[in-house]
Design a protein around this motif. Structure first.
Motif, PDB file in Angstrom:
ATOM      1  N   VAL A  42      -0.045   7.731 -11.600  1.00  0.00           N
ATOM      2  CA  VAL A  42      -0.140   6.578 -12.506  1.00  0.00           C
ATOM      3  C   VAL A  42      -1.482   5.854 -12.390  1.00  0.00           C
ATOM      4  CG1 VAL A  42       2.345   6.212 -12.429  1.00  0.00           C
ATOM      5  CG2 VAL A  42       0.886   4.992 -10.820  1.00  0.00           C
ATOM      6  N   SER A  43      -2.471   6.479 -11.770  1.00  0.00           N
ATOM      7  CA  SER A  43      -3.758   5.806 -11.592  1.00  0.00           C
ATOM      8  C   SER A  43      -4.404   5.432 -12.922  1.00  0.00           C
ATOM      9  CB  SER A  43      -4.712   6.687 -10.779  1.00  0.00           C
ATOM     10  OG  SER A  43      -4.930   7.920 -11.428  1.00  0.00           O
ATOM     11  N   THR A  44      -4.159   6.242 -13.966  1.00  0.00           N
ATOM     12  CA  THR A  44      -4.745   5.918 -15.268  1.00  0.00           C
ATOM     13  C   THR A  44      -4.155   4.626 -15.834  1.00  0.00           C
ATOM     14  OG1 THR A  44      -3.104   7.368 -16.310  1.00  0.00           O
ATOM     15  CG2 THR A  44      -5.262   8.309 -15.831  1.00  0.00           C
ATOM     16  N   VAL A  45      -2.867   4.392 -15.566  1.00  0.00           N
ATOM     17  CA  VAL A  45      -2.233   3.153 -16.026  1.00  0.00           C
ATOM     18  C   VAL A  45      -2.835   1.950 -15.313  1.00  0.00           C
ATOM     19  CG1 VAL A  45      -0.051   1.886 -16.176  1.00  0.00           C
ATOM     20  CG2 VAL A  45      -0.093   4.357 -16.566  1.00  0.00           C
ATOM     21  N   LEU A  46      -3.120   2.100 -14.025  1.00  0.00           N
ATOM     22  CA  LEU A  46      -3.648   0.991 -13.238  1.00  0.00           C
ATOM     23  C   LEU A  46      -5.048   0.588 -13.673  1.00  0.00           C
ATOM     24  CD1 LEU A  46      -2.476   2.056  -9.662  1.00  0.00           C
ATOM     25  CD2 LEU A  46      -1.348   0.520 -11.273  1.00  0.00           C
ATOM     26  N   ARG A  47      -5.732   1.465 -14.394  1.00  0.00           N
ATOM     27  CA  ARG A  47      -7.077   1.138 -14.857  1.00  0.00           C
ATOM     28  C   ARG A  47      -7.070   0.354 -16.167  1.00  0.00           C
ATOM     29  NH1 ARG A  47      -8.146   6.799 -13.645  1.00  0.00           N
ATOM     30  NH2 ARG A  47      -9.171   7.010 -11.632  1.00  0.00           N
ATOM     31  N   GLN A  48      -5.913   0.208 -16.798  1.00  0.00           N
ATOM     32  CA  GLN A  48      -5.852  -0.478 -18.082  1.00  0.00           C
ATOM     33  C   GLN A  48      -6.167  -1.966 -17.908  1.00  0.00           C
ATOM     34  OE1 GLN A  48      -5.430   1.152 -20.990  1.00  0.00           O
ATOM     35  NE2 GLN A  48      -5.433   2.993 -19.714  1.00  0.00           N
ATOM     36  N   PRO A  49      -7.093  -2.510 -18.709  1.00  0.00           N
ATOM     37  CA  PRO A  49      -7.471  -3.922 -18.577  1.00  0.00           C
ATOM     38  C   PRO A  49      -6.282  -4.876 -18.691  1.00  0.00           C
ATOM     39  CG  PRO A  49      -9.013  -2.774 -20.003  1.00  0.00           C
ATOM     40  CD  PRO A  49      -7.885  -1.817 -19.742  1.00  0.00           C
ATOM     41  N   GLY A  50      -5.330  -4.554 -19.569  1.00  0.00           N
ATOM     42  CA  GLY A  50      -4.177  -5.430 -19.724  1.00  0.00           C
ATOM     43  C   GLY A  50      -3.345  -5.525 -18.457  1.00  0.00           C
ATOM     44  N   VAL A  51      -3.148  -4.392 -17.789  1.00  0.00           N
ATOM     45  CA  VAL A  51      -2.374  -4.377 -16.546  1.00  0.00           C
ATOM     46  C   VAL A  51      -3.092  -5.176 -15.468  1.00  0.00           C
ATOM     47  CG1 VAL A  51      -1.462  -2.912 -14.710  1.00  0.00           C
ATOM     48  CG2 VAL A  51      -1.303  -2.163 -17.090  1.00  0.00           C
ATOM     49  N   VAL A  52      -4.384  -4.924 -15.321  1.00  0.00           N
ATOM     50  CA  VAL A  52      -5.170  -5.634 -14.311  1.00  0.00           C
ATOM     51  C   VAL A  52      -5.207  -7.130 -14.609  1.00  0.00           C
ATOM     52  CG1 VAL A  52      -7.442  -5.832 -13.234  1.00  0.00           C
ATOM     53  CG2 VAL A  52      -6.562  -3.588 -13.859  1.00  0.00           C
ATOM     54  N   GLY A  53      -5.312  -7.481 -15.890  1.00  0.00           N
ATOM     55  CA  GLY A  53      -5.361  -8.889 -16.268  1.00  0.00           C
ATOM     56  C   GLY A  53      -4.087  -9.630 -15.932  1.00  0.00           C
ATOM     57  N   VAL A  54      -2.943  -9.028 -16.232  1.00  0.00           N
ATOM     58  CA  VAL A  54      -1.657  -9.671 -15.925  1.00  0.00           C
ATOM     59  C   VAL A  54      -1.486  -9.832 -14.419  1.00  0.00           C
ATOM     60  CG1 VAL A  54       0.843  -9.371 -16.003  1.00  0.00           C
ATOM     61  CG2 VAL A  54      -0.525  -8.920 -18.041  1.00  0.00           C
ATOM     62  N   GLU A  63       0.823  -1.206   0.000  1.00  0.00           N
ATOM     63  CA  GLU A  63       0.000   0.000   0.000  1.00  0.00           C
ATOM     64  C   GLU A  63       0.862   1.264   0.000  1.00  0.00           C
ATOM     65  OE1 GLU A  63      -3.371  -0.262   2.703  1.00  0.00           O
ATOM     66  OE2 GLU A  63      -4.229  -1.384   1.020  1.00  0.00           O
ATOM     67  N   ALA A  64       2.048   1.187   0.595  1.00  0.00           N
ATOM     68  CA  ALA A  64       2.961   2.331   0.523  1.00  0.00           C
ATOM     69  C   ALA A  64       3.415   2.554  -0.916  1.00  0.00           C
ATOM     70  CB  ALA A  64       4.164   2.095   1.435  1.00  0.00           C
ATOM     71  N   ALA A  65       3.686   1.442  -1.619  1.00  0.00           N
ATOM     72  CA  ALA A  65       4.055   1.560  -3.033  1.00  0.00           C
ATOM     73  C   ALA A  65       2.899   2.139  -3.842  1.00  0.00           C
ATOM     74  CB  ALA A  65       4.462   0.194  -3.581  1.00  0.00           C
ATOM     75  N   MET A  66       1.683   1.720  -3.498  1.00  0.00           N
ATOM     76  CA  MET A  66       0.514   2.255  -4.196  1.00  0.00           C
ATOM     77  C   MET A  66       0.354   3.744  -3.930  1.00  0.00           C
ATOM     78  SD  MET A  66      -2.041   1.892  -6.173  1.00  0.00           S
ATOM     79  CE  MET A  66      -2.173   0.111  -6.373  1.00  0.00           C
ATOM     80  N   LEU A  67       0.592   4.168  -2.693  1.00  0.00           N
ATOM     81  CA  LEU A  67       0.505   5.588  -2.370  1.00  0.00           C
ATOM     82  C   LEU A  67       1.523   6.383  -3.186  1.00  0.00           C
ATOM     83  CD1 LEU A  67      -0.663   7.872  -0.639  1.00  0.00           C
ATOM     84  CD2 LEU A  67       1.047   7.322   1.106  1.00  0.00           C
ATOM     85  N   GLY A  68       2.735   5.836  -3.291  1.00  0.00           N
ATOM     86  CA  GLY A  68       3.742   6.496  -4.113  1.00  0.00           C
ATOM     87  C   GLY A  68       3.327   6.570  -5.571  1.00  0.00           C
ATOM     88  N   ALA A  69       2.683   5.493  -6.053  1.00  0.00           N
ATOM     89  CA  ALA A  69       2.223   5.486  -7.441  1.00  0.00           C
ATOM     90  C   ALA A  69       1.131   6.526  -7.663  1.00  0.00           C
ATOM     91  CB  ALA A  69       1.714   4.096  -7.809  1.00  0.00           C
ATOM     92  N   LEU A  70       0.225   6.645  -6.698  1.00  0.00           N
ATOM     93  CA  LEU A  70      -0.827   7.652  -6.821  1.00  0.00           C
ATOM     94  C   LEU A  70      -0.232   9.057  -6.831  1.00  0.00           C
ATOM     95  CD1 LEU A  70      -3.589   6.243  -4.429  1.00  0.00           C
ATOM     96  CD2 LEU A  70      -3.539   6.168  -6.924  1.00  0.00           C
ATOM     97  N   ALA A  71       0.757   9.268  -5.969  1.00  0.00           N
ATOM     98  CA  ALA A  71       1.406  10.579  -5.926  1.00  0.00           C
ATOM     99  C   ALA A  71       2.106  10.889  -7.246  1.00  0.00           C
ATOM    100  CB  ALA A  71       2.409  10.632  -4.778  1.00  0.00           C
ATOM    101  N   ALA A  72       2.566   9.828  -7.935  1.00  0.00           N
ATOM    102  CA  ALA A  72       3.243  10.015  -9.217  1.00  0.00           C
ATOM    103  C   ALA A  72       2.261  10.129 -10.375  1.00  0.00           C
ATOM    104  CB  ALA A  72       4.210   8.860  -9.467  1.00  0.00           C
TER     105      ALA A  72
END
Length: 227
Positions: free
Chosen positions: A63-75, A52-61
């Motif tokens: 990258v939330s739009t990348v995390l919504r990509q179906p390909g990323v979620v699927g992998v 969750e700390a890594a996720m917080l860092g990602a949100l601060a950067a």
């Protein structure tokens, strides 16, 4: 300040609803609580907190739009499903062999320290890694943070970094810690008083649940990749 508290309270309620839903971390808290007692809860939460700390860092950067990509979620779903299948099978085998019941209530604690030094042994490190892996491998954890988590993160950005850290991150993590510790404590408190056969049943059911979650993740991952 009043607005911050209102937003925080709603965030904590939303977070609590997610924490209380059965998932792989909860199953691990029950399984490892039987093996190692209440300490399993904080150790698993420590691994969960790393993700969750890594996720917080990602949100601060941003990258939330990348995390919504179906390909990323699927992998992520496929990888997480594979890991959970491996873990679930290991839990079932341990339950079948009776390895989940310590010889006495203090056995697990003694095995976790090196010659009484109090330093973390391999078992503790394994629990932290398990908390990290089962969290990061959950595609719906990823989706939850990419949608609900991101929405609240944006609300908290109005109040500055300190509010984000204390009210958004620590407040959310405290709920995870409390629930996982409670589960591990309730199960671990019965060590030495519940018959070994009953423990094997409880842990076996948890293992089956983890296996079921692995199938769910694998199917979900395939659906996201083929959508």
């Amino acid at each position: 300040m009043a607005e911050l508290w209102v937003i925080s309270l709603t965030w904590w309620m939303v977070s609590l609803s997610g924490v209380l839903m059965p998932g792989p971390v909860s199953a691990m808290a029950i399984t490892e609580g039987a093996r190692r007692g209440p300490a399993a809860g904080p150790l698993l939460t420590a691994g969960h907190a790393l993700a969750e700390a890594a996720m917080l860092g990602a949100l601060a950067a941003g990258v939330s739009t990348v995390l919504r990509q179906p390909g990323v979620v699927g992998v992520v779903g496929l990888l997480g499903g594979a890991v959970l299948a491996w873990m679930g099978w290991g839990i079932l085998r341990a339950a079948q062999r009776g390895e989940v019941v310590p010889a006495h209530p203090g056995a697990a604690a003694g095995a976790e320290t090196a010659s009484g030094s109090g330093r973390a042994g391999p078992g503790r490190a394994r629990l932290v890694r398990a908390g990290l892996v089962v969290t990061a491998g959950n595609p719906y954890w990823l989706l939850w943070w990419a949608t609900v988590g991101t929405s609240y993160f944006l609300l908290f950005t109005r109040f500055g970094p300190l509010a984000i850290f204390l009210f958004f991150f620590i407040g959310h993590l405290a709920l995870d810690l409390g629930w996982n510790t409670l589960l591990a404590t309730l199960v671990g408190a019965g060590r030495g008083r519940i018959p070994p056969a009953a423990y094997r049943v409880v842990v076996g059911v948890a293992g089956l649940f983890v296996l079921a979650m692995s199938v769910y993740f694998l199917i979900s991952g395939l659906r996201f990749l083929t959508a």
